[in-house]
Design an enzyme around this catalytic site. Structure first.
Site, PDB file in Angstrom:
ATOM      1  N   LYS A   1      28.944  35.620  40.902  1.00  0.00           N
ATOM      2  CA  LYS A   1      30.052  34.734  41.270  1.00  0.00           C
ATOM      3  C   LYS A   1      30.980  35.487  42.215  1.00  0.00           C
ATOM      4  O   LYS A   1      31.708  36.379  41.810  1.00  0.00           O
ATOM      5  CB  LYS A   1      30.847  34.248  40.054  1.00  0.00           C
TER       6      LYS A   1
ATOM      7  N   GLY B   1      37.874  43.530  39.410  1.00  0.00           N
ATOM      8  CA  GLY B   1      39.052  42.760  39.801  1.00  0.00           C
ATOM      9  C   GLY B   1      40.283  43.311  39.117  1.00  0.00           C
ATOM     10  O   GLY B   1      40.379  44.514  38.847  1.00  0.00           O
ATOM     11  N   SER B   2      41.220  42.423  38.827  1.00  0.00           N
ATOM     12  CA  SER B   2      42.501  42.876  38.282  1.00  0.00           C
ATOM     13  C   SER B   2      42.364  43.242  36.801  1.00  0.00           C
ATOM     14  O   SER B   2      41.503  42.714  36.092  1.00  0.00           O
ATOM     15  CB  SER B   2      43.542  41.772  38.441  1.00  0.00           C
ATOM     16  N   THR B   3      43.228  44.141  36.368  1.00  0.00           N
ATOM     17  CA  THR B   3      43.209  44.569  34.970  1.00  0.00           C
ATOM     18  C   THR B   3      43.520  43.385  34.057  1.00  0.00           C
ATOM     19  O   THR B   3      42.906  43.233  32.995  1.00  0.00           O
ATOM     20  CB  THR B   3      44.209  45.727  34.763  1.00  0.00           C
TER      21      THR B   3
ATOM     22  N   GLY C   1      40.448  41.254  33.789  1.00  0.00           N
ATOM     23  CA  GLY C   1      39.437  42.065  33.103  1.00  0.00           C
ATOM     24  C   GLY C   1      39.657  42.093  31.600  1.00  0.00           C
ATOM     25  O   GLY C   1      38.712  41.995  30.812  1.00  0.00           O
TER      26      GLY C   1
ATOM     27  N   GLU D   1      35.432  47.226  36.245  1.00  0.00           N
ATOM     28  CA  GLU D   1      36.027  48.081  37.288  1.00  0.00           C
ATOM     29  C   GLU D   1      37.343  47.421  37.652  1.00  0.00           C
ATOM     30  O   GLU D   1      37.362  46.361  38.271  1.00  0.00           O
ATOM     31  CB  GLU D   1      35.120  48.160  38.522  1.00  0.00           C
TER      32      GLU D   1
ATOM     33  N   CYS E   1      40.776  49.464  45.305  1.00  0.00           N
ATOM     34  CA  CYS E   1      41.170  49.923  43.963  1.00  0.00           C
ATOM     35  C   CYS E   1      41.359  51.437  43.939  1.00  0.00           C
ATOM     36  O   CYS E   1      42.024  51.952  43.058  1.00  0.00           O
ATOM     37  CB  CYS E   1      40.158  49.459  42.925  1.00  0.00           C
TER      38      CYS E   1
ATOM     39  N   GLU F   1      49.972  48.248  40.755  1.00  0.00           N
ATOM     40  CA  GLU F   1      49.036  48.151  41.886  1.00  0.00           C
ATOM     41  C   GLU F   1      49.551  47.079  42.857  1.00  0.00           C
ATOM     42  O   GLU F   1      49.660  45.910  42.498  1.00  0.00           O
ATOM     43  CB  GLU F   1      47.646  47.767  41.372  1.00  0.00           C
TER      44      GLU F   1
HETATM   45  P1  NAD Z   1      41.125  38.509  39.837  1.00  0.00           P
HETATM   46  O1  NAD Z   1      40.876  39.672  38.961  1.00  0.00           O
HETATM   47  O2  NAD Z   1      41.781  37.340  39.210  1.00  0.00           O
HETATM   48  O3  NAD Z   1      39.744  37.988  40.479  1.00  0.00           O
HETATM   49  C1  NAD Z   1      38.564  38.764  40.593  1.00  0.00           C
HETATM   50  C2  NAD Z   1      37.334  37.877  40.297  1.00  0.00           C
HETATM   51  O4  NAD Z   1      37.436  37.351  38.969  1.00  0.00           O
HETATM   52  C3  NAD Z   1      37.206  36.646  41.212  1.00  0.00           C
HETATM   53  O5  NAD Z   1      35.838  36.399  41.459  1.00  0.00           O
HETATM   54  C4  NAD Z   1      37.794  35.531  40.347  1.00  0.00           C
HETATM   55  O6  NAD Z   1      37.319  34.261  40.698  1.00  0.00           O
HETATM   56  C5  NAD Z   1      37.296  35.932  38.978  1.00  0.00           C
HETATM   57  N1  NAD Z   1      38.076  35.376  37.861  1.00  0.00           N
HETATM   58  C6  NAD Z   1      39.403  35.098  37.842  1.00  0.00           C
HETATM   59  N2  NAD Z   1      39.752  34.579  36.635  1.00  0.00           N
HETATM   60  C7  NAD Z   1      38.614  34.543  35.887  1.00  0.00           C
HETATM   61  C8  NAD Z   1      38.327  34.102  34.564  1.00  0.00           C
HETATM   62  N3  NAD Z   1      39.267  33.612  33.776  1.00  0.00           N
HETATM   63  N4  NAD Z   1      37.055  34.214  34.108  1.00  0.00           N
HETATM   64  C9  NAD Z   1      36.085  34.729  34.896  1.00  0.00           C
HETATM   65  N5  NAD Z   1      36.294  35.131  36.161  1.00  0.00           N
HETATM   66  C10 NAD Z   1      37.543  35.055  36.656  1.00  0.00           C
HETATM   67  O7  NAD Z   1      41.928  39.049  41.084  1.00  0.00           O
HETATM   68  P2  NAD Z   1      42.763  38.238  42.191  1.00  0.00           P
HETATM   69  O8  NAD Z   1      43.628  37.191  41.559  1.00  0.00           O
HETATM   70  O9  NAD Z   1      41.819  37.809  43.236  1.00  0.00           O
HETATM   71  O10 NAD Z   1      43.708  39.403  42.747  1.00  0.00           O
HETATM   72  C11 NAD Z   1      44.925  39.712  42.058  1.00  0.00           C
HETATM   73  C12 NAD Z   1      45.161  41.188  42.019  1.00  0.00           C
HETATM   74  O11 NAD Z   1      44.081  41.856  41.382  1.00  0.00           O
HETATM   75  C13 NAD Z   1      45.230  41.899  43.367  1.00  0.00           C
HETATM   76  O12 NAD Z   1      46.466  41.786  43.942  1.00  0.00           O
HETATM   77  C14 NAD Z   1      44.882  43.316  43.006  1.00  0.00           C
HETATM   78  O13 NAD Z   1      46.001  44.001  42.527  1.00  0.00           O
HETATM   79  C15 NAD Z   1      43.889  43.154  41.894  1.00  0.00           C
HETATM   80  N6  NAD Z   1      42.495  43.297  42.360  1.00  0.00           N
HETATM   81  C16 NAD Z   1      41.868  44.460  42.117  1.00  0.00           C
HETATM   82  C17 NAD Z   1      40.569  44.634  42.558  1.00  0.00           C
HETATM   83  C18 NAD Z   1      39.849  45.913  42.322  1.00  0.00           C
HETATM   84  O14 NAD Z   1      38.869  46.205  42.990  1.00  0.00           O
HETATM   85  N7  NAD Z   1      40.277  46.698  41.371  1.00  0.00           N
HETATM   86  C19 NAD Z   1      39.899  43.626  43.252  1.00  0.00           C
HETATM   87  C20 NAD Z   1      40.576  42.402  43.458  1.00  0.00           C
HETATM   88  C21 NAD Z   1      41.863  42.272  42.998  1.00  0.00           C
END
Ligand code: NAD
Length: 469
Positions: free
Chosen positions: A164, A217-219, A222, A239, A273, A365
């Site tokens: 996804k 993605g975001s903590t 996660g 991660e 990250c 972050e």
């Molecule tokens: P996010 O963590 O919400 O999204 C990352 C992925 O998770 C996307 O594919 C999203 O569709 C999916 N996702 C979101 N909610 C979900 C759920 N409930 N169940 C399953 N999958 C879900 O991140 P974001 O909102 O795109 O970005 C917000 C902040 O996160 C950024 O500003 C940054 O600080 C951080 N971020 C960190 C990384 C990293 O590599 N560590 C990457 C992206 C964002």
């Protein structure tokens, strides 16, 4: 981001914008929970046959996939440029990284050996069995490499993968799925399911047919996913975010440290990250370092991602720019501020702040081209400040003292340290976070093992009662 509705299930479509121009480059249908269910079933059927393919043949098919990706580096990079705003050179490197990850994983297929453990009365062996269907939930900051970090080893270990991509960046992922079919991967084995996190992502996380989730993605997201996986004892790799330190000691090559610092927090417009967004500088060389840092930051070329000279493009979206602005309002006093194009596009200038370790800008972050510089007194003070964060992903330290390099590397609570450089990610070395930066490791020699279960088998060699007569 979405304004249309899918004809079939009434879910919003994704409008994919070019972050440098704000033009719509594509409209992508999303995946409903019912479609996720159907995809899991198709993947499970494909996985059974895939796991039965002879290891040498599985490796050959993955190498062919790598070769097809290699033949499409430029178009993949152009797609990445359009949906993510990455400078073309960076995007080409990212597409090449997918090729390399596939080759590296293919080399692991025949090496996925178990063990033989001495026991009395028989033979004890372990075998590495594939998990089944793996869900890879990818972010938008490095859409291609991070998707491939999970996908390549999972496929190599005999699993099916449902990927996804993030809402803003599904196009390269969709293209990779087409290239996989062209290379001869069986139908259903690697499927890309675009959609919104709370709909498509959630359906994947909760589906009982998904054996493992790999999330980047975001903590905050996660943590939510971890709780939902726990309900099904589902395997999970996380991660997550970072707030990594770049520690410059007075005994370092200060010129080299200052020259390398801009790239360490401006590359990918800080949406990394591993960004070294906290620069810790020993007080005795602080002024000298800042004098050298300013021209280096200002020389970092910002602009049209299609221009080969460009080093930094726009942020991914208007929402991300708002998020960055919420940390650094336009009129906030900055020690160094670079330039950014005016007009259309989600541009934000390189910004260096001065601050204290407990400031919000120094602990959270930001995920934009913003670093905070923090002075320190001595080695103990540097280690204390470096560890004043909930994150623990990466870090760098600059020193000419070998003993100090080793002491500080061991004392900083982070998964990936780099001395006199900012390198942290190579596909053949392990990568992952301490503390709130994640769970588990990706890449490196053990990448395939993260997609297997170890089965222990004992075979008795005792004579049966009949034979012993
Ligand atoms: P996010 O963590 O919400 O999204 C990352 C992925 O998770 C996307 O594919 C999203 O569709 C999916 N996702 C979101 N909610 C979900 C759920 N409930 N169940 C399953 N999958 C879900 O991140 P974001 O909102 O795109 O970005 C917000 C902040 O996160 C950024 O500003 C940054 O600080 C951080 N971020 C960190 C990384 C990293 O590599 N560590 C990457 C992206 C964002």
């Amino acid at each position: 981001m979405s304004n249309g509705l899918n004809g079939l299930h009434g879910l919003p479509e994704l409008n994919i914008l070019n972050p440098a121009t704000e033009e719509v480059v594509a409209t992508v249908p999303t995946t409903s929970a019912a479609e996720v269910d159907a995809a899991v079933r198709r993947a499970a059927a494909a996985q059974e046959s895939w796991a039965a393919v002879a290891p040498g043949d599985r490796a050959r098919i993955l190498r062919r996939f790598a070769d097809v990706v290699d033949a499409h580096i430029t178009p993949l990079a152009e797609l990445e440029l359009r949906e993510a705003g990455h400078p073309l050179g960076n995007a080409e490197w990212e597409a090449g990284n997918v090729r390399d990850l596939l080759h590296y994983a293919a080399g692991g297929v025949e090496r996925l050996t178990g063990t033989q453990i001495p026991v009395s009365g028989g033979l004890n062996i372990t075998i590495q069995e594939p998990l089944g269907v793996v869900a890879v939930i990818a972010p938008w900051n490095f859409p291609m490499p991070i998707a491939a970090w999970g996908t390549a080893p999972a496929l190599a270990a005999g699993n099916a993968v449902l990927l996804k991509p993030a809402e803003t960046t599904p196009l390269t992922a969709l293209r990779l799925a087409e290239l996989a079919l062209e290379a001869g991967l069986p139908e259903g084995l690697f499927q890309v399911l675009p959609g919104e996190g709370p709909v498509t992502g959630s359906a994947l996380v909760d589906h009982p047919g998904v054996a493992k989730v790999v999330f980047t993605g975001s903590t905050a997201t996660g943590r939510q996913i971890a709780a939902r996986c726990a309900a099904q004892t589902k395997r999970l790799t996380l991660e997550l975010g970072g707030k990594s330190p770049n520690i410059v000691f007075a005994d370092a090559d200060i010129e080299a440290a200052a020259a390398a610092a801009p790239g360490s927090f401006l590359d990918n417009t800080g949406q990394d990250c591993c960004a070294r967004s906290r620069i810790l500088v020993q007080r005795s060389v602080y002024d000298r370092f800042m004098e050298l840092l300013e021209p280096a930051v200002k020389a970092f070329t910002v602009g049209d991602p299609r221009d080969p000279a460009t080093q930094m493009g726009p942020l991914i979206s208007a929402a991300q720019r708002e998020r960055v602005r919420s940390y650094v309002p336009e009129d906030a006093p900055a020690a160094i501020r670079g330039e950014a194009p005016a007009g259309k596009g989600f541009w934000y200038p390189a910004t260096v702040l001065e601050g204290r370790p407990e400031d919000r800008t120094a602990t959270e972050e930001i995920f934009g081209p913003v670093a905070v510089v923090l002075p320190f007194d001595d080695e103990a003070d540097a280690i204390r400040i470096a560890n004043t964060t909930d994150y623990g992903l990466s870090g760098s330290l600059w020193t000419r003292d070998v003993g100090r390099a080793i002491r500080v590397s061991r004392a900083v609570a982070a998964g990936n340290l780099s001395v006199n450089s900012h390198s942290s990610v190579r596909y053949w070395t392990p990568f992952g976070g301490f503390k709130q930066s994640g769970l588990g490791r990706e890449l490196g020699p053990d990448a395939l093992s993260a997609f297997t279960e170890t089965k222990n088998i004992f075979i008795s060699t005792e004579l049966s009662t009949e034979e012993s007569k």
